[in-house]
Every structure is written in C-alpha cells, then in structure tokens.
Design a protein around this motif. Structure first.
Motif, PDB file in Angstrom:
ATOM      1  N   SER A  48      61.310 119.874  63.825  1.00  0.00           N
ATOM      2  CA  SER A  48      60.836 118.517  63.517  1.00  0.00           C
ATOM      3  C   SER A  48      59.606 118.559  62.620  1.00  0.00           C
ATOM      4  N   TYR A 101      59.526 117.152  58.821  1.00  0.00           N
ATOM      5  CA  TYR A 101      58.537 116.152  58.396  1.00  0.00           C
ATOM      6  C   TYR A 101      57.715 116.680  57.231  1.00  0.00           C
ATOM      7  N   ARG A 102      57.363 117.956  57.277  1.00  0.00           N
ATOM      8  CA  ARG A 102      56.544 118.528  56.207  1.00  0.00           C
ATOM      9  C   ARG A 102      57.301 118.506  54.875  1.00  0.00           C
ATOM     10  N   GLY A 109      59.389 116.243  54.126  1.00  0.00           N
ATOM     11  CA  GLY A 109      59.655 114.845  53.769  1.00  0.00           C
ATOM     12  C   GLY A 109      61.009 114.362  54.183  1.00  0.00           C
ATOM     13  N   SER A 154      61.872 113.296  57.181  1.00  0.00           N
ATOM     14  CA  SER A 154      61.799 112.257  58.220  1.00  0.00           C
ATOM     15  C   SER A 154      60.420 111.650  58.182  1.00  0.00           C
ATOM     16  N   ASP A 155      60.352 110.415  58.741  1.00  0.00           N
ATOM     17  CA  ASP A 155      59.045 109.762  58.771  1.00  0.00           C
ATOM     18  C   ASP A 155      58.276 110.204  60.008  1.00  0.00           C
ATOM     19  N   VAL A 156      57.044 109.702  60.127  1.00  0.00           N
ATOM     20  CA  VAL A 156      56.175 110.130  61.221  1.00  0.00           C
ATOM     21  C   VAL A 156      56.745 109.722  62.562  1.00  0.00           C
ATOM     22  N   ASP A 157      57.197 108.475  62.694  1.00  0.00           N
ATOM     23  CA  ASP A 157      57.685 107.993  63.991  1.00  0.00           C
ATOM     24  C   ASP A 157      58.889 108.794  64.477  1.00  0.00           C
ATOM     25  N   GLU A 158      59.825 109.062  63.556  1.00  0.00           N
ATOM     26  CA  GLU A 158      61.024 109.818  63.951  1.00  0.00           C
ATOM     27  C   GLU A 158      60.652 111.240  64.363  1.00  0.00           C
ATOM     28  N   ALA A 159      59.772 111.891  63.578  1.00  0.00           N
ATOM     29  CA  ALA A 159      59.380 113.260  63.899  1.00  0.00           C
ATOM     30  C   ALA A 159      58.613 113.326  65.208  1.00  0.00           C
TER      31      ALA A 159
END
Length: 492
Positions: free
Chosen positions: A270, A274-275, A277, A279-284
C-alpha cells in the motif's frame, strides 16, 4: 581386570563351599579321633585296674612268657604292652606282644613320668616310630605301679585315611559343584544378557526394542523386565512426543512467519502503491489500517497463547459467575450476526430450560471462549443453519454447548481443529475476513487454564457440537446464591 558377575558369584559360592567342606572334614576327623581315644582309654583303665588287683605280690618272674598264649590275650584286651614299676621307678617286669618290635615300645624313662591317677597320656616310641597311649595305676598289695599301653598306629592310620578320603572326595565334589554352578549361573544370568542386548539396541537408536518375557511375572527377573518395558515405552513415547513437538514447532513458526508476512506485505504494498501515485491517501490509509488491525489481532492472539502456555493461572481474574449469562449473550450475538438462523437456548442435553451453571472464572476470558465458538459456528455453516446453545450442569461440571446442524467435519479435521493456525476450510485461508486459525486453540487454552476443557463432537454431514466444561463452584452456598441473584438481575 574386573571379573564378570558370573565369575564373582562363582568364586564366592566356591569359596563358601570350600570353607564348609573343610570345616565338616575337620569336625568329623576330630570327633572320630576323640571317639577312638576314649574307647582305648576305657579299655586301658579297665585293664590296669584288674591287673593291679590280680597280682598282690607283684610280677612273677619265674614263670616264662608264652608268646602263643600271650599275644592273643594282649590283642584281645587291646594292650600289647604291660609293665610293672618298683617303688624306685625301675621296671621290674613286662609283658610284651612278640608282634611288636622291642625298639617300638615306649622308653622306660617315659613310663616313669606317667601319673598314677589313671589319666591317659600319649607317649612316643623309643625309636620315634609311632605313638602310644598309656595308663598307670598303683598296685594293690605291694608298692609298685602297673602300666598298660597300646599303640595308636591303627587309630592314626584310620584318621589319616579319613582325611585323605575327605580331601579327595571334597575336591571331586568341589569341581563337580563348581561346574554345575558355572552352568546354573550362566543359565540364570542369561536374561540379564538379553536385557543388555536390548539396551544396546536401544542405545543404537532402535526405540521399538523390548525385553522379551524371560521369566514368570512374579520373579525378580520378571519384575525387572516389566519395569524396563514400561520405562522403554515411556521413553519411546517421550521421543515421539518430542519429535512431534519439534515438527509442530517448525510448522508453527512457518505459519507465524507466513501470517505475519501477509499483513506486512499488504502494508508495504500500500505504501509503495501510494508512493507511485497508484492510490490516494484515504484508500492507502484504509488498506494500511486494515492490515495493521489484522497484524495487531494476530500479535495479541499469539501473546495470549504464549502467556497461557507459560503461566495459565496468572492470566485469570477469577470471580463467582453463572454461565447462563454468557449463554444468553451468545444468543443475542448470533441473532445480530445472522437473523435468519433459528437459535434455541436449552439445557446441556438439548432438553428443558437452561440450568444454573455457577463457576469460579474470569468472565472476560470465558466470553472470549464463547465468542470464538460462536464465530466458528457462523464462519463454517451456511446462513440460516439452526444453532442450539445449551447450558447447565452434568455431574460436578458446568457445561455450555454450542451445537449447529452444519456440514460437520471429517475425523482428520476434527483431530486437528484445535491446532494453531489450522483451518478446516483451506479455501478461506486468505479470504477477506478469514480468521487467523487461533480462535479454537485460544478457547481450549483458556478453558484448561480454568481446570476445564473444550471438546468437539462432530459427524460429517450431521453438524458439530463444541462443549465447554468447567468445574462447578464449590466455595459455598452463599457464593452460588449471589451468582444466581446476579443472573436474575441481568435477565430483568
């Protein structure tokens, strides 16, 4: 070099036998010699007493001795030599057997030293060729002494022959008994050699070896063989248990590593996603939170199991309670999780109303046990499957039963269902919401820490029944009454 047990026992018994034979031979020889001397002394005393009274005027020197008459007479009375001593100790007359050489008779000086009270004395022959037994008495009617003497040649020969015979026969008997003893000891110690061979085989790694039935069970060898076989069975079982424990430990460590790696890989993935790009912050953060929660639950479960293994009693906060409270809450939990199920609350055998089940236990831990059992019933039975919760007492135990009418389990699954990280449904092992496989292991450990147990009764295709049994509260009726009143208040 140390002798074998067989040789030492044989030497001991042979030494004792030799000492016994020597003692017996010495006693028999001594008694026979004493008997012969006593018999001869009696004859000499009687003869001297008669001769002392028959010749009141002393010996008759004018009448010549006739050997053809004298020798048989002297032999008949057992005294081949008769002597008369004058008042001054000189020999004034003798009667001698012609069959004995003159030099073989006692010397005159020896005759003068004899006591005249009838005591028997041993004298040496004048030429030292043998021994004589002599008795002296005062003469009656004249001042002199009468002496009768008999040779000990025959008695000495008899004793010497007896000793020679005893020596030869004793030696032959000793050799024979030694040979028999060697054979008997070898036969008697044969079971010990069999035990030695068995022990050597076991030392080489063959733990299946057993001592054969070498003797009757009531004998010492029989008792030893039975005790050794019992010990060997325990050793074999201990080694088997150790091997099984090592196998379980390796599997456990592999499962722990795998179970810990899965959420860690999820967290790592995850963050990487995210790093990059993806997924967004909330999903990660949501995925990370779920995996961290899973990791936390797994870690807590492992810690609890370790604590229960190390010091089970120290993890409990006991207090009087009634299992009906937990059973009633379990019914509400089942309804909330699956409203389509038919849930009944009965006695432990499925008949009648729930009965009191007062125990001394840690309520939070026991709730954890029942929660795991309820979760197991929900997870492994189809939706809508009826479930029965039974509670009450059986004998001196309180019982809480979670019984379903689901698919049940095979014998192999039932034998491993309480193993750590075991899942009967391998297809659900890594599915979403799947447990860690520690729930039933934790439930049993908590139950056993309370002095009870959790057992499974199942038939493939006919459902499963998990039974929690705990010792009844026996600390006093007041505690039981307080628990029952508390249960009544909770029910209201």
């Amino acid at each position: 070099m140390r002798l074998s047990l067989r040789a030492r026992l044989l030497l001991l018994t042979t030494g004792l036998l030799l000492a016994g034979l020597t003692l017996i031979s010495a006693v028999v020889s001594s008694q026979l010699e004493r008997y012969q001397l006593d018999r001869l002394d009696s004859q000499l005393r009687s003869f001297t007493e008669i001769i002392a009274q028959v010749s009141p005027s002393g010996p008759n020197r004018e009448q010549p001795a006739r050997p053809e008459l004298l020798d048989p007479a002297l032999d008949l009375i057992g005294a081949p030599y008769l002597a008369y001593l004058g008042p001054d100790g000189t020999v004034v007359g003798t009667l001698r057997s012609s069959r004995v050489a003159a030099a073989s008779f006692p010397a005159d000086d020896a005759l003068r030293s004899l006591p005249v009270d009838g005591s028997a004395v041993v004298l040496r022959a004048a030429n030292g060729s043998g021994r004589w037994r002599a008795v002296a008495r005062p003469a009656v009617g004249w001042s002199g002494t009468v002496i009768a003497a008999a040779p000990l040649t025959e008695a000495d020969a008899t004793i010497a022959k007896l000793r020679t015979t005893s020596l030869v026969s004793g030696a032959a008997l000793l050799v024979l008994l030694t040979a028999i003893g060697w054979w008997a000891l070898g036969r008697g110690l044969r079971p010990l050699r069999r035990i030695e061979h068995t022990a050597a085989a076991i030392a080489d790694g063959d733990l299946t070896q057993r001592v054969p039935g070498l003797a009757a069970p009531g004998t010492e060898i029989g008792h030893l063989a039975a005790s050794l076989n019992t010990m060997l069975g325990q050793l074999e079982q201990a080694f088997a248990d150790r091997a099984a424990a090592e196998t379980r430990m390796r599997a456990f460590l592999a499962d722990v590593s795998h179970e810990l790696r899965t959420p860690l890989v999820g967290i790592k993935g995850s963050t990487e996603l995210y790093r990059m790009g993806g997924s967004d912050v909330d999903e990660a953060m949501g995925r990370i939170d779920r995996e961290a929660t899973r990791l936390t639950v797994l870690t807590q479960d492992l810690l609890l199991l370790a604590q229960l293994d190390e010091a089970p009693e120290g993890q409990l906060d006991r207090a009087p309670m009634d299992l009906r409270t937990i059973a009633n809450d379990a019914r509400h939990d089942l309804r909330a999780l699956d409203p389509s199920r038919s849930i009944t609350l009965t006695g432990p055998q499925g008949r009648g109303a729930p009965g009191p089940a007062a125990v001394s236990g840690d309520e939070d831990r026991l709730r954890q046990v029942v929660t795991n059992l309820v979760g197991n019933a929900i997870a492994h039975t189809p939706a809508g499957t009826p479930v029965r919760i039974g509670v009450g007492t059986e004998g001196d135990h309180a019982v809480l039963v979670i019984e379903d009418e689901g698919p049940g389990m095979t014998e192999e699954q039932a034998g491993r269902v309480f193993d750590r990280f075991y899942r009967a449904d391998q297809a659900r092992k890594h599915s979403a919401g799947a447990g860690t496989g520690l729930g039933l292991a934790i439930a049993r450990s908590i139950a056993r820490a309370h002095g009870g147990d959790v057992v499974l009764r199942t038939v493939l295709g006919a459902g499963s029944s998990f039974r929690l049994t705990l010792p009844l509260l026996v600390s006093g009726q007041a505690d039981v009454r307080r628990v029952q009143l508390g249960h009544a208040g909770n029910a209201e």
